[in-house]
Enzyme design. Structure first.
Site, PDB file in Angstrom:
ATOM      1  N   HIS A  72       0.763  -1.209   0.071  1.00  0.00           N
ATOM      2  CA  HIS A  72      -0.042  -0.163  -0.061  1.00  0.00           C
ATOM      3  C   HIS A  72       0.864   1.326  -0.138  1.00  0.00           C
ATOM      4  O   HIS A  72       2.002   1.268   0.664  1.00  0.00           O
ATOM      5  CB  HIS A  72      -1.007  -0.153   1.274  1.00  0.00           C
ATOM      6  CG  HIS A  72      -2.099  -1.051   1.064  1.00  0.00           C
ATOM      7  ND1 HIS A  72      -3.370  -0.729   1.841  1.00  0.00           N
ATOM      8  CD2 HIS A  72      -2.365  -1.832   0.079  1.00  0.00           C
ATOM      9  CE1 HIS A  72      -3.835  -1.653   1.539  1.00  0.00           C
ATOM     10  NE2 HIS A  72      -3.614  -2.237   0.382  1.00  0.00           N
ATOM     11  N   TYR A 200      -9.347   5.308   7.741  1.00  0.00           N
ATOM     12  CA  TYR A 200      -9.361   5.616   9.301  1.00  0.00           C
ATOM     13  C   TYR A 200     -10.420   6.572   9.504  1.00  0.00           C
ATOM     14  O   TYR A 200     -10.088   7.624   8.716  1.00  0.00           O
ATOM     15  CB  TYR A 200      -8.072   6.029   9.817  1.00  0.00           C
ATOM     16  CG  TYR A 200      -7.080   4.815  10.193  1.00  0.00           C
ATOM     17  CD1 TYR A 200      -6.649   4.152  11.315  1.00  0.00           C
ATOM     18  CD2 TYR A 200      -6.293   4.630   8.920  1.00  0.00           C
ATOM     19  CE1 TYR A 200      -5.767   3.306  11.348  1.00  0.00           C
ATOM     20  CE2 TYR A 200      -5.132   3.552   8.987  1.00  0.00           C
ATOM     21  CZ  TYR A 200      -5.009   3.198  10.108  1.00  0.00           C
ATOM     22  OH  TYR A 200      -4.102   1.980  10.267  1.00  0.00           O
ATOM     23  N   TYR A 384       4.291   6.496  10.324  1.00  0.00           N
ATOM     24  CA  TYR A 384       3.331   4.873  10.138  1.00  0.00           C
ATOM     25  C   TYR A 384       4.061   3.786   9.160  1.00  0.00           C
ATOM     26  O   TYR A 384       3.972   2.803   9.413  1.00  0.00           O
ATOM     27  CB  TYR A 384       2.308   5.621   9.064  1.00  0.00           C
ATOM     28  CG  TYR A 384       1.344   4.499   8.974  1.00  0.00           C
ATOM     29  CD1 TYR A 384       0.036   4.328   9.886  1.00  0.00           C
ATOM     30  CD2 TYR A 384       1.055   3.728   7.759  1.00  0.00           C
ATOM     31  CE1 TYR A 384      -0.831   3.483   9.607  1.00  0.00           C
ATOM     32  CE2 TYR A 384      -0.024   2.710   7.607  1.00  0.00           C
ATOM     33  CZ  TYR A 384      -0.935   2.503   8.786  1.00  0.00           C
ATOM     34  OH  TYR A 384      -1.779   1.733   8.639  1.00  0.00           O
TER      35      TYR A 384
HETATM   36  C1  PHB Z   1      -5.785  -4.723  10.724  1.00  0.00           C
HETATM   37  O1  PHB Z   1      -5.951  -5.018   9.525  1.00  0.00           O
HETATM   38  O2  PHB Z   1      -6.130  -5.597  11.795  1.00  0.00           O
HETATM   39  C2  PHB Z   1      -5.329  -3.311  11.352  1.00  0.00           C
HETATM   40  C3  PHB Z   1      -4.924  -2.381  10.342  1.00  0.00           C
HETATM   41  C4  PHB Z   1      -4.453  -1.263  10.774  1.00  0.00           C
HETATM   42  C5  PHB Z   1      -4.706  -0.711  12.156  1.00  0.00           C
HETATM   43  C6  PHB Z   1      -4.685  -1.821  13.158  1.00  0.00           C
HETATM   44  C7  PHB Z   1      -5.295  -3.097  12.566  1.00  0.00           C
HETATM   45  O3  PHB Z   1      -4.205   0.360  12.661  1.00  0.00           O
END
Ligand code: PHB
Ligand code: RFL
Length: 389
Positions: A72, A200, A384
Protein backbone atom coordinates in the site's frame (compact mmCIF):
# COMPACT_ATOMS: atom_id res chain seq x y z
CA UNK A 1 17.14 -30.06 28.82
CA UNK A 2 19.71 -27.39 28.04
CA UNK A 3 19.82 -24.57 25.53
CA UNK A 4 21.91 -21.46 24.93
CA UNK A 5 18.78 -19.29 24.84
CA UNK A 6 15.40 -20.14 26.35
CA UNK A 7 12.55 -18.26 24.64
CA UNK A 8 9.22 -17.90 26.39
CA UNK A 9 6.31 -17.43 23.98
CA UNK A 10 5.75 -18.46 20.35
CA UNK A 11 4.18 -15.21 19.18
CA UNK A 12 5.91 -13.17 16.47
CA UNK A 13 8.62 -11.87 18.84
CA UNK A 14 9.65 -15.33 20.08
CA UNK A 15 9.45 -17.07 16.70
CA UNK A 16 11.40 -14.33 14.93
CA UNK A 17 14.11 -14.28 17.57
CA UNK A 18 14.36 -18.07 17.45
CA UNK A 19 14.78 -18.06 13.70
CA UNK A 20 17.33 -15.20 13.64
CA UNK A 21 19.43 -16.92 16.32
CA UNK A 22 19.19 -20.27 14.53
CA UNK A 23 20.63 -18.64 11.40
CA UNK A 24 23.59 -17.56 13.57
CA UNK A 25 24.12 -21.12 14.77
CA UNK A 26 22.76 -20.43 18.28
CA UNK A 27 20.41 -23.01 19.75
CA UNK A 28 17.10 -22.08 21.33
CA UNK A 29 14.12 -23.79 22.93
CA UNK A 30 10.74 -22.08 22.73
CA UNK A 31 8.16 -22.73 25.44
CA UNK A 32 4.58 -21.77 24.55
CA UNK A 33 1.68 -22.22 26.89
CA UNK A 34 -0.94 -22.58 24.11
CA UNK A 35 -1.17 -25.09 21.27
CA UNK A 36 0.26 -24.19 17.86
CA UNK A 37 -3.27 -24.18 16.39
CA UNK A 38 -4.45 -21.78 19.08
CA UNK A 39 -1.58 -19.37 18.39
CA UNK A 40 -2.41 -19.50 14.68
CA UNK A 41 -6.11 -18.87 15.28
CA UNK A 42 -5.53 -15.58 17.15
CA UNK A 43 -6.51 -12.79 14.80
CA UNK A 44 -4.50 -9.65 15.32
CA UNK A 45 -2.30 -7.33 13.33
CA UNK A 46 -2.58 -6.64 9.63
CA UNK A 47 -0.10 -3.96 8.63
CA UNK A 48 3.66 -4.53 8.42
CA UNK A 49 6.01 -1.54 8.41
CA UNK A 50 9.72 -1.37 7.58
CA UNK A 51 10.77 -3.05 10.84
CA UNK A 52 8.82 -6.25 10.20
CA UNK A 53 9.79 -6.35 6.54
CA UNK A 54 13.48 -6.00 7.46
CA UNK A 55 13.27 -8.60 10.22
CA UNK A 56 11.44 -11.13 8.01
CA UNK A 57 13.92 -10.50 5.23
CA UNK A 58 16.86 -11.23 7.57
CA UNK A 59 15.00 -14.27 8.84
CA UNK A 60 14.68 -15.43 5.21
CA UNK A 61 10.95 -15.81 5.80
CA UNK A 62 9.63 -13.21 3.39
CA UNK A 63 8.91 -15.21 0.22
CA UNK A 64 5.15 -15.54 0.83
CA UNK A 65 4.95 -12.02 2.20
CA UNK A 66 6.42 -10.67 -1.03
CA UNK A 67 4.12 -12.84 -3.12
CA UNK A 68 0.79 -12.53 -1.28
CA UNK A 69 1.18 -9.28 0.70
CA UNK A 70 -0.72 -6.20 -0.46
CA UNK A 71 1.67 -3.28 -0.96
CA UNK A 72 0.00 0.00 0.00
CA UNK A 73 1.16 3.50 -0.91
CA UNK A 74 -1.10 5.29 1.54
CA UNK A 75 -4.44 5.41 3.34
CA UNK A 76 -7.44 7.70 3.72
CA UNK A 77 -8.69 9.61 6.73
CA UNK A 78 -12.38 10.46 7.01
CA UNK A 79 -13.26 13.29 9.38
CA UNK A 80 -16.86 14.42 9.35
CA UNK A 81 -17.69 15.20 5.73
CA UNK A 82 -14.06 15.47 4.76
CA UNK A 83 -12.00 12.60 3.27
CA UNK A 84 -8.31 13.08 2.55
CA UNK A 85 -5.38 10.92 1.54
CA UNK A 86 -2.07 10.32 3.32
CA UNK A 87 0.42 9.53 0.58
CA UNK A 88 3.05 7.44 2.35
CA UNK A 89 5.15 6.80 -0.73
CA UNK A 90 5.29 10.41 -1.89
CA UNK A 91 6.31 11.59 1.56
CA UNK A 92 8.74 8.80 2.48
CA UNK A 93 9.52 6.74 -0.63
CA UNK A 94 8.23 3.71 1.31
CA UNK A 95 5.19 1.46 1.43
CA UNK A 96 3.52 -0.67 4.09
CA UNK A 97 2.41 -4.26 3.48
CA UNK A 98 -0.97 -5.64 4.44
CA UNK A 99 -0.23 -9.22 5.51
CA UNK A 100 -1.88 -10.84 8.52
CA UNK A 101 -0.03 -11.65 11.72
CA UNK A 102 -1.46 -15.15 11.36
CA UNK A 103 0.45 -15.54 8.10
CA UNK A 104 3.67 -14.14 9.60
CA UNK A 105 3.32 -16.64 12.45
CA UNK A 106 2.64 -19.52 10.06
CA UNK A 107 5.71 -18.67 7.94
CA UNK A 108 7.93 -18.51 11.03
CA UNK A 109 6.53 -21.74 12.50
CA UNK A 110 7.17 -23.56 9.23
CA UNK A 111 10.74 -22.24 9.08
CA UNK A 112 11.34 -23.37 12.67
CA UNK A 113 9.98 -26.83 11.94
CA UNK A 114 12.32 -26.98 8.92
CA UNK A 115 15.24 -25.93 11.15
CA UNK A 116 14.47 -28.83 13.48
CA UNK A 117 14.56 -26.36 16.40
CA UNK A 118 12.48 -27.42 19.42
CA UNK A 119 9.22 -25.70 20.42
CA UNK A 120 7.30 -27.13 23.37
CA UNK A 121 3.62 -26.26 22.97
CA UNK A 122 1.12 -26.35 25.82
CA UNK A 123 4.12 -25.84 28.09
CA UNK A 124 3.49 -23.00 30.53
CA UNK A 125 6.47 -21.40 32.24
CA UNK A 126 5.72 -21.05 35.94
CA UNK A 127 9.08 -20.00 37.43
CA UNK A 128 12.59 -18.80 36.64
CA UNK A 129 15.62 -18.93 38.89
CA UNK A 130 19.06 -17.31 38.81
CA UNK A 131 18.29 -14.68 36.19
CA UNK A 132 20.92 -12.41 37.75
CA UNK A 133 23.96 -14.69 37.38
CA UNK A 134 22.85 -17.75 35.46
CA UNK A 135 22.71 -20.39 34.30
CA UNK A 136 18.98 -19.72 34.37
CA UNK A 137 16.58 -22.50 35.34
CA UNK A 138 13.15 -22.29 33.77
CA UNK A 139 10.39 -24.44 35.23
CA UNK A 140 7.35 -25.26 33.11
CA UNK A 141 4.23 -27.40 33.26
CA UNK A 142 3.13 -29.55 30.35
CA UNK A 143 0.30 -32.10 30.50
CA UNK A 144 0.25 -31.81 34.28
CA UNK A 145 3.97 -32.65 34.52
CA UNK A 146 6.81 -30.37 35.54
CA UNK A 147 9.91 -29.94 33.40
CA UNK A 148 13.05 -27.86 33.65
CA UNK A 149 15.27 -26.15 31.10
CA UNK A 150 18.68 -24.71 31.85
CA UNK A 151 19.93 -21.91 29.63
CA UNK A 152 22.53 -19.15 29.51
CA UNK A 153 20.04 -16.41 28.58
CA UNK A 154 16.25 -16.03 28.58
CA UNK A 155 14.14 -14.02 26.17
CA UNK A 156 10.77 -13.08 27.66
CA UNK A 157 8.57 -12.91 24.54
CA UNK A 158 5.45 -13.92 26.47
CA UNK A 159 3.16 -10.99 25.80
CA UNK A 160 1.35 -8.59 28.10
CA UNK A 161 0.03 -11.32 30.45
CA UNK A 162 3.31 -13.19 30.60
CA UNK A 163 5.51 -14.10 33.53
CA UNK A 164 8.94 -12.86 32.37
CA UNK A 165 8.59 -9.12 33.00
CA UNK A 166 7.46 -9.83 36.57
CA UNK A 167 10.81 -11.50 37.34
CA UNK A 168 12.46 -8.07 37.41
CA UNK A 169 12.55 -6.94 41.06
CA UNK A 170 9.96 -4.31 42.03
CA UNK A 171 12.61 -1.83 43.14
CA UNK A 172 14.14 -1.88 39.64
CA UNK A 173 11.09 -2.24 37.39
CA UNK A 174 9.02 0.83 36.49
CA UNK A 175 5.79 0.71 34.51
CA UNK A 176 3.98 3.47 32.61
CA UNK A 177 0.41 2.98 31.53
CA UNK A 178 -2.60 4.62 29.93
CA UNK A 179 -5.88 2.73 29.65
CA UNK A 180 -8.37 4.18 27.19
CA UNK A 181 -12.08 4.46 28.00
CA UNK A 182 -13.17 2.41 24.97
CA UNK A 183 -12.38 -0.75 22.99
CA UNK A 184 -12.34 -1.92 19.38
CA UNK A 185 -14.93 -4.31 18.05
CA UNK A 186 -13.34 -6.15 15.11
CA UNK A 187 -15.06 -8.14 12.41
CA UNK A 188 -13.83 -10.37 9.60
CA UNK A 189 -15.94 -11.08 6.53
CA UNK A 190 -15.32 -12.76 3.20
CA UNK A 191 -16.14 -9.76 1.04
CA UNK A 192 -14.04 -7.49 -1.15
CA UNK A 193 -12.66 -4.41 0.67
CA UNK A 194 -14.68 -1.20 0.28
CA UNK A 195 -11.57 0.71 -0.79
CA UNK A 196 -8.20 -0.29 -2.26
CA UNK A 197 -6.43 1.22 0.78
CA UNK A 198 -7.25 1.49 4.50
CA UNK A 199 -9.70 4.10 5.77
CA UNK A 200 -9.38 5.53 9.29
CA UNK A 201 -12.49 7.49 10.33
CA UNK A 202 -13.33 9.88 13.14
CA UNK A 203 -17.12 10.22 13.34
CA UNK A 204 -19.28 11.63 16.11
CA UNK A 205 -20.45 8.06 16.80
CA UNK A 206 -16.80 7.05 17.27
CA UNK A 207 -13.77 5.73 15.40
CA UNK A 208 -13.99 3.23 12.53
CA UNK A 209 -11.38 1.45 10.41
CA UNK A 210 -11.75 -0.36 7.11
CA UNK A 211 -8.90 -2.79 6.55
CA UNK A 212 -8.39 -6.04 4.69
CA UNK A 213 -6.35 -9.22 4.35
CA UNK A 214 -6.85 -9.93 0.64
CA UNK A 215 -8.97 -8.94 -2.35
CA UNK A 216 -11.67 -11.21 -0.93
CA UNK A 217 -11.37 -10.74 2.82
CA UNK A 218 -12.13 -7.55 4.74
CA UNK A 219 -11.29 -6.55 8.29
CA UNK A 220 -13.36 -3.82 9.95
CA UNK A 221 -13.22 -2.20 13.37
CA UNK A 222 -15.42 0.23 15.28
CA UNK A 223 -14.82 1.99 18.57
CA UNK A 224 -17.17 0.59 21.22
CA UNK A 225 -17.73 1.15 24.94
CA UNK A 226 -15.13 -0.61 27.09
CA UNK A 227 -17.85 -2.77 28.67
CA UNK A 228 -19.71 -3.50 25.40
CA UNK A 229 -21.47 -6.87 25.26
CA UNK A 230 -20.73 -8.65 21.99
CA UNK A 231 -24.22 -10.21 22.11
CA UNK A 232 -25.69 -6.76 21.67
CA UNK A 233 -23.68 -6.19 18.51
CA UNK A 234 -25.31 -8.21 15.76
CA UNK A 235 -23.47 -8.21 12.43
CA UNK A 236 -26.20 -5.96 11.04
CA UNK A 237 -25.67 -3.40 13.77
CA UNK A 238 -21.91 -3.35 13.15
CA UNK A 239 -22.37 -3.00 9.37
CA UNK A 240 -24.85 -0.14 9.94
CA UNK A 241 -22.39 1.68 12.20
CA UNK A 242 -19.53 1.16 9.75
CA UNK A 243 -21.65 2.59 6.93
CA UNK A 244 -22.38 5.71 8.99
CA UNK A 245 -18.87 6.22 10.36
CA UNK A 246 -16.84 5.50 7.22
CA UNK A 247 -18.86 7.99 5.17
CA UNK A 248 -21.12 7.74 2.11
CA UNK A 249 -18.45 6.84 -0.45
CA UNK A 250 -17.26 3.81 1.52
CA UNK A 251 -20.82 2.90 2.55
CA UNK A 252 -21.85 2.66 -1.06
CA UNK A 253 -19.03 0.23 -1.87
CA UNK A 254 -19.14 -1.76 1.35
CA UNK A 255 -20.36 -5.32 0.85
CA UNK A 256 -22.05 -7.03 3.77
CA UNK A 257 -21.78 -10.69 4.70
CA UNK A 258 -22.04 -12.75 7.89
CA UNK A 259 -18.95 -12.24 10.07
CA UNK A 260 -16.51 -15.14 10.26
CA UNK A 261 -14.96 -13.68 13.42
CA UNK A 262 -16.06 -10.94 15.77
CA UNK A 263 -14.38 -9.86 19.00
CA UNK A 264 -13.72 -6.91 21.29
CA UNK A 265 -10.23 -5.79 22.35
CA UNK A 266 -9.38 -3.17 24.99
CA UNK A 267 -6.95 -0.37 24.11
CA UNK A 268 -3.90 0.32 26.22
CA UNK A 269 -0.53 2.09 26.19
CA UNK A 270 2.06 0.43 28.43
CA UNK A 271 5.83 0.37 28.87
CA UNK A 272 7.88 -1.63 31.39
CA UNK A 273 11.43 -0.44 32.02
CA UNK A 274 14.12 -1.71 31.84
CA UNK A 275 13.88 -4.29 29.05
CA UNK A 276 16.80 -6.26 30.45
CA UNK A 277 17.71 -7.56 33.88
CA UNK A 278 20.76 -9.80 34.24
CA UNK A 279 20.33 -12.67 31.80
CA UNK A 280 16.69 -11.90 31.07
CA UNK A 281 15.77 -9.80 28.02
CA UNK A 282 12.20 -8.70 27.22
CA UNK A 283 10.85 -8.33 23.70
CA UNK A 284 7.46 -7.46 22.16
CA UNK A 285 4.23 -7.08 24.12
CA UNK A 286 5.98 -8.40 27.25
CA UNK A 287 7.71 -5.02 27.47
CA UNK A 288 5.29 -2.64 25.79
CA UNK A 289 1.75 -2.34 24.46
CA UNK A 290 0.45 0.26 22.03
CA UNK A 291 -3.17 0.88 21.05
CA UNK A 292 -3.68 -0.61 17.55
CA UNK A 293 -4.55 2.72 15.88
CA UNK A 294 -1.04 3.23 14.49
CA UNK A 295 -0.64 -0.47 13.52
CA UNK A 296 2.58 -0.71 15.48
CA UNK A 297 2.44 -3.58 18.04
CA UNK A 298 3.72 -6.37 15.83
CA UNK A 299 6.22 -4.04 14.19
CA UNK A 300 7.73 -3.08 17.56
CA UNK A 301 7.96 -6.77 18.43
CA UNK A 302 9.85 -7.36 15.16
CA UNK A 303 12.27 -4.51 15.86
CA UNK A 304 12.95 -5.88 19.36
CA UNK A 305 13.61 -9.37 17.99
CA UNK A 306 16.01 -8.06 15.36
CA UNK A 307 18.03 -5.91 17.77
CA UNK A 308 18.03 -8.62 20.45
CA UNK A 309 19.21 -11.28 18.02
CA UNK A 310 22.26 -9.14 17.22
CA UNK A 311 22.98 -8.45 20.88
CA UNK A 312 22.75 -12.13 21.86
CA UNK A 313 24.83 -13.19 18.87
CA UNK A 314 27.66 -10.78 19.83
CA UNK A 315 27.44 -11.91 23.44
CA UNK A 316 27.37 -15.65 22.78
CA UNK A 317 29.63 -15.96 19.75
CA UNK A 318 32.18 -13.18 20.38
CA UNK A 319 31.86 -12.64 24.13
CA UNK A 320 31.11 -8.99 23.35
CA UNK A 321 28.58 -7.58 25.86
CA UNK A 322 28.30 -4.04 24.43
CA UNK A 323 25.14 -4.54 22.35
CA UNK A 324 23.44 -6.49 25.14
CA UNK A 325 24.36 -3.79 27.65
CA UNK A 326 22.80 -1.22 25.32
CA UNK A 327 19.72 -3.27 24.43
CA UNK A 328 17.26 -1.76 26.90
CA UNK A 329 18.25 1.88 26.42
CA UNK A 330 18.43 1.57 22.64
CA UNK A 331 15.06 -0.14 22.33
CA UNK A 332 13.31 2.19 24.77
CA UNK A 333 14.30 5.26 22.75
CA UNK A 334 12.51 3.79 19.73
CA UNK A 335 9.66 2.30 21.78
CA UNK A 336 8.76 5.65 23.34
CA UNK A 337 8.60 7.36 19.93
CA UNK A 338 6.22 4.67 18.76
CA UNK A 339 4.22 4.95 21.99
CA UNK A 340 3.89 8.67 21.32
CA UNK A 341 2.74 8.12 17.74
CA UNK A 342 0.20 5.44 18.68
CA UNK A 343 -1.18 7.58 21.50
CA UNK A 344 -1.42 10.58 19.14
CA UNK A 345 -3.25 8.62 16.40
CA UNK A 346 -5.61 7.24 19.03
CA UNK A 347 -6.24 10.68 20.54
CA UNK A 348 -6.92 12.23 17.16
CA UNK A 349 -9.31 9.60 15.85
CA UNK A 350 -11.47 8.46 18.78
CA UNK A 351 -14.37 9.99 20.68
CA UNK A 352 -13.39 10.57 24.28
CA UNK A 353 -15.62 11.92 27.05
CA UNK A 354 -18.80 13.61 25.81
CA UNK A 355 -18.40 16.40 28.35
CA UNK A 356 -14.99 17.54 27.06
CA UNK A 357 -16.10 20.24 24.61
CA UNK A 358 -12.63 21.83 24.56
CA UNK A 359 -10.96 18.51 23.75
CA UNK A 360 -13.46 17.88 20.94
CA UNK A 361 -12.69 21.25 19.30
CA UNK A 362 -8.92 20.69 19.57
CA UNK A 363 -9.38 17.31 17.90
CA UNK A 364 -11.29 18.92 15.01
CA UNK A 365 -8.54 21.51 14.66
CA UNK A 366 -5.91 18.74 14.62
CA UNK A 367 -7.70 16.92 11.79
CA UNK A 368 -8.25 20.17 9.91
CA UNK A 369 -4.54 20.99 10.25
CA UNK A 370 -3.54 17.51 9.11
CA UNK A 371 -5.82 17.61 6.07
CA UNK A 372 -4.28 20.89 4.90
CA UNK A 373 -0.64 20.61 5.90
CA UNK A 374 1.97 18.78 3.84
CA UNK A 375 4.35 19.00 6.82
CA UNK A 376 1.84 17.35 9.17
CA UNK A 377 1.08 14.62 6.62
CA UNK A 378 4.78 13.95 6.13
CA UNK A 379 5.27 13.57 9.87
CA UNK A 380 2.38 11.10 10.07
CA UNK A 381 3.73 9.23 7.04
CA UNK A 382 7.27 8.80 8.41
CA UNK A 383 5.91 7.39 11.65
CA UNK A 384 3.42 5.09 9.91
CA UNK A 385 6.00 3.47 7.60
CA UNK A 386 8.27 2.97 10.62
CA UNK A 387 10.91 5.21 12.18
CA UNK A 388 14.54 4.18 11.85
CA UNK A 389 15.93 2.23 14.80
C1 PHB B 1 -5.83 -4.70 10.78
O1 PHB B 1 -5.97 -4.89 9.56
O2 PHB B 1 -6.10 -5.59 11.61
C2 PHB B 1 -5.38 -3.37 11.27
C3 PHB B 1 -4.98 -2.41 10.35
C4 PHB B 1 -4.57 -1.16 10.80
C5 PHB B 1 -4.54 -0.89 12.14
C6 PHB B 1 -4.91 -1.86 13.07
C7 PHB B 1 -5.34 -3.11 12.63
O3 PHB B 1 -4.16 0.34 12.55
P1 RFL C 1 2.09 -12.33 21.61
O1 RFL C 1 1.67 -12.45 20.20
O2 RFL C 1 1.05 -11.99 22.61
O3 RFL C 1 2.78 -13.71 22.01
C1 RFL C 1 3.14 -14.03 23.35
C2 RFL C 1 3.05 -15.53 23.52
O4 RFL C 1 3.51 -15.90 24.82
C3 RFL C 1 2.69 -16.95 25.31
N1 RFL C 1 2.82 -17.00 26.78
C4 RFL C 1 3.47 -17.96 27.46
N2 RFL C 1 4.11 -19.07 27.05
C5 RFL C 1 4.67 -19.88 27.99
N3 RFL C 1 4.59 -19.62 29.33
C6 RFL C 1 3.95 -18.53 29.79
N4 RFL C 1 3.89 -18.27 31.10
C7 RFL C 1 3.35 -17.65 28.84
N5 RFL C 1 2.64 -16.48 28.93
C8 RFL C 1 2.33 -16.11 27.69
C9 RFL C 1 1.31 -16.57 24.80
O5 RFL C 1 0.42 -17.69 24.76
C10 RFL C 1 1.63 -16.03 23.41
O6 RFL C 1 1.54 -17.02 22.41
O7 RFL C 1 3.27 -11.27 21.80
P2 RFL C 1 4.46 -10.81 20.80
O8 RFL C 1 5.16 -11.99 20.21
O9 RFL C 1 5.21 -9.81 21.57
O10 RFL C 1 3.71 -10.10 19.58
C11 RFL C 1 3.00 -8.90 19.76
C12 RFL C 1 1.83 -8.80 18.78
O11 RFL C 1 1.07 -9.98 18.87
C13 RFL C 1 0.94 -7.56 19.05
O12 RFL C 1 1.75 -6.45 19.38
C14 RFL C 1 0.08 -7.17 17.82
O13 RFL C 1 -0.86 -8.16 17.53
C15 RFL C 1 -0.64 -5.83 18.06
N6 RFL C 1 -1.56 -5.44 16.99
C16 RFL C 1 -1.09 -4.88 15.81
N7 RFL C 1 0.24 -4.70 15.61
C17 RFL C 1 0.72 -4.21 14.41
O14 RFL C 1 1.95 -4.07 14.27
N8 RFL C 1 -0.12 -3.86 13.38
C18 RFL C 1 -1.48 -4.00 13.49
O15 RFL C 1 -2.19 -3.74 12.52
C19 RFL C 1 -2.01 -4.49 14.75
N9 RFL C 1 -3.33 -4.66 14.92
C20 RFL C 1 -2.94 -5.62 17.14
C21 RFL C 1 -3.81 -5.20 16.08
C22 RFL C 1 -3.49 -6.20 18.30
C23 RFL C 1 -4.85 -6.35 18.42
N10 RFL C 1 -5.32 -6.95 19.62
C24 RFL C 1 -6.14 -8.11 19.65
C25 RFL C 1 -4.78 -6.53 20.88
C26 RFL C 1 -5.18 -5.35 16.20
C27 RFL C 1 -5.72 -5.90 17.38
C28 RFL C 1 -7.21 -5.99 17.48
Amino acid sequence: MRSQVGIIGAGPAGLLLGRLLHLQGIDTIILERRSGDYVLSRIRAGVLDGASVRALDEAQCDARLKRDGLFHDGFDIVAGNDRFHIDLTRHTGKQVIVYGQTEVTRDLMEARAGDGAPTLYEAEVIAMEDIADGPVRITYEQNGQRGEITCDYVAGCDGFHGIAAKQIPDDIRRTFERVYPFGWLGLFADVAPCSPELIYANHENGFALASMRSAKRSRYYIQCPIDADLNEWSDERVWDELAVRLGPEAAERMQRAPSIEKSIAPLRSFVAEPMRHGRLFLAGDAAHIVPPTGAKGLNLASADALVLSRALTALIKDGDPSLADNYSAERLRHVWKVERFSWWMTSMLHRFHDDDAFGARVQLAELDYLSGSEAAQKSLAENYVGLPF
